[in-house]
Motif scaffolding. Structure first.
Motif: not given
Length: 437
Positions: A57-66
C-alpha cells in the motif's frame, strides 16, 4: 489532485529514491564493490522485490502511475546526459595503433560468443519469455545484444582509481569495452527501427536518419565545436552561454534521435563524441554536470528500473529460475571464457587473461540502459526484464572479486608479471563514470 499535491508526491518519491540509493551505494563501497552495484540493488529493492512485498500500500501510494511517468522523464534526461558525458570523455587517440588492433580482437572475442549464446538462449525460451506477437528473431537479437554489453564507463573509473589505466590491462580492457558497447548500440538501433517500422525495408528511413545524423555530428559538428573548444582553452573556462549552448545541443540531439525512432541516449552519446578534445572543456563539463546527474537523475533511473522488475516468477516453484540460470551461465561463459582465451593466445599470463575476462564481464549501468529502451519500445516482457536486471547486478558485482583473485598483491601495476615481453602499454585517458565509487 491539484498541482501542489502532485508536486509533493514527486518530491517524496525523489527523496526516498535518493536516500535508498545513497545508503545502498555506501554499503556497496564498504564491501569493496562499485557504488553503482549498490544503486542497482536499491532500485530493485524499491520495487516489488522488497518494498512492494512488505508494504504494497505504501509503495503504491509513493509510486503511483503518474509519479512513475515523471520518474521516467527524469531518468531519460539523466541517461541522455550520462551518455553525453561518456562520449565527451572518450579519448579519440584510442582508436589507432597496436593497442587498437589487440583491443579489437578482444572485443570480438567478447561479442561474438556472448551474442551467439545469448541469441540461442533467446530462441530456447522464446515461447515463455517473449511478448505475445513478438518476432522470434527480434527477441533473439535483443537477448544476444543485451548480453554482449560491457560496462565501459564503470571500468574506466575503476581502472583510473586503481592507477592502472596506463597499463596493458587498462588499455586493452577500455578500448575493447568501448567497441563492445558500440556494437551493442548498433544492434539495438536496428532492432528498434525494425520493430517500429514493421520490416527491415521500412526501417531504412530510421537507420539512414541515424547514420546521417552521426556522420554530420562527427564531421561538420566536430569541426564547428572545435572552435568552441579553442575558445574555452583561451578563456580557461566555460561561460554560462557556452554551457547553455552545449546543453541545448544535447537536448536537440536527444529529441531528434528519439523523433526518428532510435532513442535519446544515442543523440547524447554522438554529441559527446563530437565534443573537442579540450582538457579544460572536459573538466568543466564533468564538474558542472556530473554531480546532479549521478546523485539524483541516474538513481531515479535505477528506481524506475526496479519498479519495473517483476519478481513473482522467482518465488518457490517459480518458472523463471531455469531461464535465469541458463541466461546467467551463457552471459558469464561467453564474455569470460571468450575474452580470457584470446588474451592468453596473445601471449599474456593466465592470471592476466582471467582478470581481463572478469572485467569485460561487468555490464553495469549500460545493460540497464539497453533493456529499459527495449521495455519502452515493447520489445521485452516483464519476465525477461527481471532476468536481465539480475544479470546486470550479478555480473557487475562479480567483476572486481574475479579481478582481485586473478591479480592479487598489486600485480596489475607490475607489467612484467602479466604482460608479454616487449609490450609497452599505450597511454590512455579513461572516461569518468559518475556511478562508480
Amino acid at each position: 489532485m491539484n498541482q501542489i499535491e502532485f508536486a509533493l508526491k514527486v518530491f517524496a518519491a525523489l527523496a526516498v529514491v535518493l536516500a535508498a540509493t545513497t545508503l545502498c551505494g555506501r554499503l556497496a563501497m564498504l564491501v569493496r564493490q562499485p557504488r553503482v552495484v549498490g544503486e542497482m540493488v536499491a532500485g530493485v529493492l524499491l520495487g516489488p522485490a522488497l518494498f512492494g512485498a512488505v508494504t504494497p500500500g505504501v509503495q503504491a501510494q509513493l509510486f503511483p502511475a503518474d509519479v512513475k511517468d515523471v520518474l521516467y522523464v527524469l531518468s531519460t534526461i539523466g541517461l541522455t546526459f550520462y551518455m553525453f558525458l561518456v562520449g565527451a570523455s572518450l579519448d579519440h587517440g584510442l582508436t589507432g595503433g597496436r593497442n587498437m588492433r589487440r583491443a579489437s580482437v578482444l572485443a570480438v572475442s567478447g561479442i561474438v560468443p556472448t551474442f551467439l549464446l545469448g541469441a540461442a538462449a533467446g530462441a530456447l525460451f522464446f515461447s515463455t519469455l517473449s511478448l505475445d506477437g513478438a518476432s522470434r528473431w527480434e527477441f533473439m537479437l535483443f537477448v544476444g545484444g543485451a548480453l554482449s554489453i560491457t560496462a565501459f564507463p564503470m571500468l574506466a573509473r575503476i581502472l583510473q582509481e586503481r592507477g592502472i589505466a596506463n597499463t596493458p590491462i587498462g588499455g586493452l580492457t577500455l578500448v575493447a569495452a568501448a567497441i563492445d558497447d558500440a556494437a551493442a548500440w548498433v544492434i539495438l538501433a536496428v532492432i528498434i527501427a525494425v520493430g517500429a517500422a514493421g520490416s527491415p525495408l521500412d526501417a531504412l528511413d530510421t537507420v539512414a536518419g541515424a547514420a546521417v545524423f552521426a556522420a554530420l555530428m562527427l564531421t561538420v559538428g566536430r569541426r564547428l565545436l572545435g572552435r568552441l573548444g579553442e575558445r574555452v582553452e583561451r578563456e580557461a573556462g566555460m561561460s554560462r552561454d557556452m554551457m547553455a549552448l552545449v546543453l541545448l545541443l544535447v537536448l536537440v540531439a536527444g529529441w531528434f534521435t528519439d523523433y526518428i525512432g532510435v532513442f535519446s541516449v544515442f543523440g547524447g552519446f554522438i554529441t559527446g563524441l563530437a565534443m573537442p578534445q579540450s582538457a579544460t572543456m572536459r573538466r568543466e563539463l564533468e564538474t558542472r554536470l556530473t554531480d546532479l546527474n549521478s546523485i539524483l537523475l541516474l538513481p531515479v533511473f535505477f528506481a524506475f528500473s526496479g519498479l519495473n522488475t517483476e519478481v513473482s516468477g522467482f518465488g518457490a516453484g517459480g518458472t523463471l529460475w531455469l531461464p535465469l540460470a541458463v541466461i546467467m551461465l551463457v552471459a558469464f561463459a561467453g564474455k569470460y571464457l571468450g575474452c580470457a582465451a584470446v588474451v592468453r593466445l596473445q601471449g599474456y599470463s593466465w592470471r592476466y587473461a582471467s582478470a581481463v575476462g572478469g572485467l569485460m564481464n561487468a555490464r553495469g549501468l549500460m545493460i540497464l540502459v539497453f533493456i529499459n529502451i527495449g521495455l519502452a519500445h515493447d520489445m521485452v516482457s516483464d519476465e525477461t526484464f527481471a532476468i536481465l536486471v539480475a544479470v546486470a547486478i550479478v555480473t557487475t558485482a562479480a567483476a572486481m572479486p574475479i579481478y582481485r583473485a586473478s591479480l592479487p598483491g598489486g600485480q596489475d601495476r607490475a607489467g612484467s608479471d602479466v604482460a608479454p615481453t616487449g609490450h609497452v602499454p599505450a597511454p590512455l585517458v579513461p572516461a569518468a563514470d559518475p556511478n562508480a565509487p
